[in-house]
Design a protein around this motif. Structure first.
Motif, short mmCIF file in Angstrom:
data_model
loop_
_atom_site.label_atom_id
_atom_site.label_comp_id
_atom_site.label_asym_id
_atom_site.label_seq_id
_atom_site.Cartn_x
_atom_site.Cartn_y
_atom_site.Cartn_z
N LEU A 118 0.49 -1.20 -0.09
CA LEU A 118 -0.01 -0.36 -0.06
C LEU A 118 1.23 1.29 -0.11
O LEU A 118 0.67 1.95 -0.01
N PHE A 130 -6.82 -4.06 1.67
CA PHE A 130 -7.08 -3.54 0.42
C PHE A 130 -8.49 -2.83 -0.09
O PHE A 130 -8.43 -2.04 -0.56
N GLY A 131 -9.53 -3.27 0.78
CA GLY A 131 -10.80 -2.63 0.29
C GLY A 131 -11.63 -3.18 -0.83
O GLY A 131 -11.48 -4.03 -0.91
N ASP A 162 -12.78 -3.20 -7.35
CA ASP A 162 -13.07 -2.26 -8.21
C ASP A 162 -14.61 -2.23 -8.51
O ASP A 162 -14.99 -0.88 -8.61
N LYS A 178 -16.34 -0.18 -5.83
CA LYS A 178 -16.13 1.02 -5.77
C LYS A 178 -16.82 2.02 -6.76
O LYS A 178 -16.48 2.27 -7.75
N LYS A 222 -2.31 7.52 -4.95
CA LYS A 222 -1.72 6.50 -4.67
C LYS A 222 -1.88 6.51 -6.17
O LYS A 222 -2.43 6.87 -7.42
N THR A 252 -4.83 0.29 -8.70
CA THR A 252 -7.18 0.32 -7.48
C THR A 252 -6.62 -0.34 -6.51
O THR A 252 -5.86 -1.03 -6.27
N ASN A 253 -8.10 -1.14 -5.32
CA ASN A 253 -7.26 -2.13 -4.56
C ASN A 253 -7.55 -3.17 -5.15
O ASN A 253 -6.86 -4.08 -4.63
N ASP A 254 -8.45 -3.78 -6.49
CA ASP A 254 -7.74 -4.95 -7.31
C ASP A 254 -6.35 -5.12 -7.26
O ASP A 254 -5.76 -6.24 -7.08
N ARG A 292 -4.41 -6.00 -4.39
CA ARG A 292 -4.99 -7.02 -3.68
C ARG A 292 -3.89 -8.32 -4.91
O ARG A 292 -3.11 -9.03 -3.94
#
Length: 212
Positions: free
Chosen positions: A37, A101-102, A105, A108, A119, A122-124, A127
């Motif tokens: 992250l 990681f939330g 995608d 979101k 950043k 993306t989150n995915d 991950r």
């Protein structure tokens, strides 16, 4: 000062680490997530003070990561109860770290962090970066994880319901009880079993340093 429940940090930090295997897996998994992250932020952020501060943070995280991964390999090689304890720790920490990681995608709705260059991934995508290091590590030392590399898709696939319910007392994921991400956020907001104790320990140490 802030109350313990007002601090925002990953849910995994609110869980008790009750043996050496859990400690080293926390280093191996959680610090790898932190590097993933924060490394992305350091690489892509347009905010200079944050980029400079993350240089020191990254060095510290790398030390923890090396410690965790080296000990995971040693415990796996030892076999017997040491390896069993390692597997038990991985069983609850692997899905927990996936959550860090939330939102996926496709769920979101806001892209402000990307738009303002806080950043770059993306989150995915983040991950996937984490799994690309963690899954081979575990496979290489004979530890099972609920994920594999999908050759057809050329990406890592999660092999368990995600997200799902977690029993913090038993440290066990209830894979037959899937959750929505809204329910995950509610679990995070409620904090974990060690939240107040850990935050109070940090606050106490911080206060003592000023008193001296």
């Amino acid at each position: 000062g802030r109350q313990p429940h007002e601090f925002k940090h990953p849910y995994g930090f609110d869980q008790p680490l009750e043996n050496w295997a859990e400690m080293v897996v926390a280093n191996g998994f959680f610090d790898r997530a932190g590097i993933t992250l924060l490394g992305d932020v350091h690489q892509h952020t347009s905010y200079g003070p944050l980029k400079r501060a993350l240089v020191k943070v990254d060095r510290e995280e790398v030390l923890h990561l090396r410690h965790g991964e080296s000990w995971m390999k040693r415990l796996a090689k030892a076999g017997g109860e040491a390896k069993d304890a390692l597997q038990r720790a991985v069983d609850w920490m692997f899905p927990m770290t996936l959550e860090w990681f939330g939102l996926p995608d496709d769920l979101k709705r806001h892209s402000g962090q990307l738009d303002y260059r806080l950043k770059g991934k993306t989150n995915d995508q983040l991950r996937q970066v984490w799994m690309s290091a963690t899954v081979p590590l575990c496979e290489g030392i004979g530890i099972d994880v609920p994920a594999h590399f999908d050759e057809a898709q050329q990406e890592y696939a999660i092999d368990c319901p995600f997200p799902c319910q977690y029993d913090p007392e038993a440290k066990r994921w209830l894979f037959d009880e899937p959750l929505t991400w809204e329910q995950v956020f509610e679990r995070w907001k409620a904090r974990g079993p060690m939240n107040e104790r850990y935050v109070e320990m940090v606050q106490g140490a911080f206060g003592s340093s000023f008193a001296n």
